[in-house]
Scaffold this motif. Structure first.
Motif, PDB file in Angstrom:
ATOM      1  N   ARG A 142       4.442   5.825  17.794  1.00 17.39           N
ATOM      2  CA  ARG A 142       3.192   5.703  17.572  1.00 17.39           C
ATOM      3  C   ARG A 142       2.326   5.163  18.865  1.00 17.39           C
ATOM      4  O   ARG A 142       1.100   5.227  19.159  1.00 17.39           O
ATOM      5  CB  ARG A 142       2.758   4.762  16.471  1.00 17.39           C
ATOM      6  N   VAL A 143       3.067   4.287  19.535  1.00 12.01           N
ATOM      7  CA  VAL A 143       2.367   3.583  20.705  1.00 12.01           C
ATOM      8  C   VAL A 143       2.615   4.315  21.997  1.00 12.01           C
ATOM      9  O   VAL A 143       4.067   4.298  22.397  1.00 12.01           O
ATOM     10  CB  VAL A 143       2.789   1.886  20.667  1.00 12.01           C
ATOM     11  N   LYS A 144       1.825   4.385  22.571  1.00 12.62           N
ATOM     12  CA  LYS A 144       1.966   5.210  24.097  1.00 12.62           C
ATOM     13  C   LYS A 144       1.462   4.423  25.325  1.00 12.62           C
ATOM     14  O   LYS A 144       0.315   3.892  25.206  1.00 12.62           O
ATOM     15  CB  LYS A 144       1.437   6.502  23.951  1.00 12.62           C
ATOM     16  N   PHE A 145       2.019   4.457  26.289  1.00 14.93           N
ATOM     17  CA  PHE A 145       1.368   3.680  27.602  1.00 14.93           C
ATOM     18  C   PHE A 145       1.520   4.859  28.670  1.00 14.93           C
ATOM     19  O   PHE A 145       2.218   5.727  28.847  1.00 14.93           O
ATOM     20  CB  PHE A 145       2.532   2.811  27.865  1.00 14.93           C
ATOM     21  N   PHE A 146       0.405   4.861  29.358  1.00 10.66           N
ATOM     22  CA  PHE A 146       0.101   5.750  30.396  1.00 10.66           C
ATOM     23  C   PHE A 146      -0.399   4.938  31.600  1.00 10.66           C
ATOM     24  O   PHE A 146      -0.980   3.815  31.561  1.00 10.66           O
ATOM     25  CB  PHE A 146      -1.111   6.962  29.838  1.00 10.66           C
ATOM     26  N   GLY A 147      -0.287   5.706  32.863  1.00 10.16           N
ATOM     27  CA  GLY A 147      -0.569   4.927  34.060  1.00 10.16           C
ATOM     28  C   GLY A 147      -1.014   5.742  34.969  1.00 10.16           C
ATOM     29  O   GLY A 147      -0.683   7.237  35.097  1.00 10.16           O
ATOM     30  N   ALA A 148      -1.999   5.422  36.224  1.00  8.91           N
ATOM     31  CA  ALA A 148      -2.359   6.266  37.191  1.00  8.91           C
ATOM     32  C   ALA A 148      -1.827   5.524  38.307  1.00  8.91           C
ATOM     33  O   ALA A 148      -2.184   4.067  38.572  1.00  8.91           O
ATOM     34  CB  ALA A 148      -3.723   6.267  37.532  1.00  8.91           C
ATOM     35  N   GLY A 191       0.666  -1.146  -0.038  1.00  5.77           N
ATOM     36  CA  GLY A 191      -0.149  -0.055   0.045  1.00  5.77           C
ATOM     37  C   GLY A 191       0.782   1.343   0.222  1.00  5.77           C
ATOM     38  O   GLY A 191       1.996   1.190  -0.089  1.00  5.77           O
ATOM     39  N   CYS A 192       0.043   2.386   0.461  1.00  4.71           N
ATOM     40  CA  CYS A 192       0.931   3.621   0.221  1.00  4.71           C
ATOM     41  C   CYS A 192       1.538   4.211   1.378  1.00  4.71           C
ATOM     42  O   CYS A 192       1.329   3.570   2.535  1.00  4.71           O
ATOM     43  CB  CYS A 192      -0.306   4.823   0.127  1.00  4.71           C
ATOM     44  N   ASP A 193       2.412   5.075   1.180  1.00  6.75           N
ATOM     45  CA  ASP A 193       3.011   5.791   2.371  1.00  6.75           C
ATOM     46  C   ASP A 193       2.311   7.003   2.983  1.00  6.75           C
ATOM     47  O   ASP A 193       2.574   8.059   2.208  1.00  6.75           O
ATOM     48  CB  ASP A 193       4.632   5.977   1.976  1.00  6.75           C
ATOM     49  N   VAL A 194       1.706   6.737   3.995  1.00  6.93           N
ATOM     50  CA  VAL A 194       0.602   8.007   4.592  1.00  6.93           C
ATOM     51  C   VAL A 194       1.148   8.054   5.966  1.00  6.93           C
ATOM     52  O   VAL A 194       1.436   7.173   6.798  1.00  6.93           O
ATOM     53  CB  VAL A 194      -0.902   7.695   4.084  1.00  6.93           C
ATOM     54  N   ASP A 195       0.604   9.177   6.460  1.00  8.05           N
ATOM     55  CA  ASP A 195       0.627   9.381   7.998  1.00  8.05           C
ATOM     56  C   ASP A 195      -0.113   8.369   8.816  1.00  8.05           C
ATOM     57  O   ASP A 195       0.006   8.305   9.799  1.00  8.05           O
ATOM     58  CB  ASP A 195       0.394  11.025   8.357  1.00  8.05           C
ATOM     59  N   HIS A 196      -1.409   8.213   8.267  1.00  7.64           N
ATOM     60  CA  HIS A 196      -2.330   7.395   8.718  1.00  7.64           C
ATOM     61  C   HIS A 196      -1.845   5.888   9.160  1.00  7.64           C
ATOM     62  O   HIS A 196      -1.595   5.276   8.337  1.00  7.64           O
ATOM     63  CB  HIS A 196      -3.506   7.149   7.805  1.00  7.64           C
ATOM     64  N   ILE A 235      -2.555   7.688  15.745  1.00  2.88           N
ATOM     65  CA  ILE A 235      -3.083   7.226  14.409  1.00  2.88           C
ATOM     66  C   ILE A 235      -2.605   8.351  13.272  1.00  2.88           C
ATOM     67  O   ILE A 235      -1.906   8.018  12.279  1.00  2.88           O
ATOM     68  CB  ILE A 235      -4.757   7.249  14.235  1.00  2.88           C
ATOM     69  N   ALA A 236      -2.623   9.606  13.635  1.00  2.98           N
ATOM     70  CA  ALA A 236      -2.125  10.688  12.713  1.00  2.98           C
ATOM     71  C   ALA A 236      -1.648  11.889  13.649  1.00  2.98           C
ATOM     72  O   ALA A 236      -1.954  11.789  15.009  1.00  2.98           O
ATOM     73  CB  ALA A 236      -3.284  11.286  11.899  1.00  2.98           C
ATOM     74  N   LYS A 237      -0.972  12.970  13.182  1.00  2.00           N
ATOM     75  CA  LYS A 237      -0.353  13.783  14.047  1.00  2.00           C
ATOM     76  C   LYS A 237      -1.437  14.436  14.826  1.00  2.00           C
ATOM     77  O   LYS A 237      -1.282  14.754  16.086  1.00  2.00           O
ATOM     78  CB  LYS A 237       0.312  14.926  13.270  1.00  2.00           C
TER      79      LYS A 237
END
Length: 304
Positions: free
Chosen positions: A206-212, A5-10, A227-229
């Motif tokens: 792109r992958v973010k981990f958060f915690g309380a 497929g294409c090179d896109v920001d999505h 997913i995008a900017k």
């Protein structure tokens, strides 16, 4: 036909994501595109992933669709969809499903593809309810909550609860607390921890981990995808069953809003609150209490 497929920001439509997930899930890819005559570059591209005669877009993920430059004529998308349909029939496919982005993604390509699929005889299989937050400052977010939610956040902070981003190397407790939450609610995890780590290592930005957290104890966790900017998707989140009465997910929500505001993200997608179009009223009520707006998310299916 161009694999990958294409090179896109999505993220879900990018070549790298398609190839990574196709390999992980042992699926094959088929891409159908249109090349811009003047530049020789792909102007639009629909990538499908298949296994045992069943095809889909995306390979995996919340939503797929068509990657397309602005201004591409509708008839180009019609040709791509027609070529894909002809190829699927010739290949002996059983079915193909395209999960389109929710309206909150505000992608003109989605509107055009939806129109094209409908007119080409694809069946509207599901219309799910999707919920999102428009990013604001933490103070604005807090002020928008009802009195009960505000009290929950104040109580959590008085007890020493803090929000923090967590690096991948230290993120297994985030995954574990979410897994316990889902088991408690009767929902299995769709990805194992090794699979999540593999994804995070392949797409580090792109992958973010958060915690309380309260001291060394994790009360709630979230795994989000950029997913995008401008667009953050909450892939998984949940609180530890033993702390559920305290609603530590509220501290998590406030922290994700603050992170998004600082990072220039304008939309936080909290996902669907329906299963095969059937609403989950409890989940809908919770997301509305956060100030979420509701949009639809369509899935089209072609039976062959």
């Amino acid at each position: 036909m161009e694999t990958g497929g294409c090179d896109v920001d999505h993220l879900f439509l990018s070549r790298q994501f398609n190839e990574f997930q196709a390999h992980a899930q042992r699926k094959v890819l088929a891409s159908f595109g249109a090349v811009h005559e003047a530049t020789g570059k792909l102007a639009a591209c629909l990538t499908l992933a298949g296994s045992e005669g069943n095809w889909s877009s995306p390979v995996t993920g919340a939503f797929g669709g068509i990657a397309m430059l602005e201004g591409v004529p509708t008839h180009v998308v019609e040709t791509i969809a027609a070529n894909a349909t002809t190829w699927l029939k010739a290949d002996g496919a059983r079915s193909c499903r395209v999960r389109l982005p929710p309206q909150s993604f505000q992608d003109s390509a989605t509107a055009i593809l939806q129109n094209v699929l409908f007119r080409a005889g694809w069946r509207l299989e599901n219309v799910d309810l999707n919920f999102h937050l428009l990013t604001s400052s933490p103070d604005q977010f807090f002020a928008s909550l009802n009195e009960t939610k505000q009290k929950e956040i104040r109580r959590l902070k008085r007890a020493g609860t803090v929000f923090a981003a967590v690096p991948t190397a230290e993120a297994q407790p985030v995954y574990d607390v979410i897994a316990k939450n889902r088991v408690h609610l009767g929902h299995p995890m769709t990805m194992s921890w090794p699979a999540v780590v593999s994804l995070a290592n392949a797409f580090q930005e792109r992958v973010k981990f958060f915690g309380a957290f309260r001291g060394e104890e994790i009360l709630a966790g979230a795994i989000c995808l950029s997913i995008a900017k401008h667009y953050l998707y909450v892939f998984y989140w949940g609180d530890a069953p033993q702390y559920r009465k305290e609603s530590p997910v509220m501290c998590l929500a406030e922290g994700i809003v603050a992170y998004s505001n600082q990072a220039g993200i304008s939309v936080i997608d909290l996902g669907t609150s329906s299963d095969a179009s059937k609403p989950d009223e409890g989940l809908i009520s919770f997301k509305r209490s956060l100030g979420c707006s509701t949009t639809t998310k369509a899935t089209f299916r072609l039976d062959l």
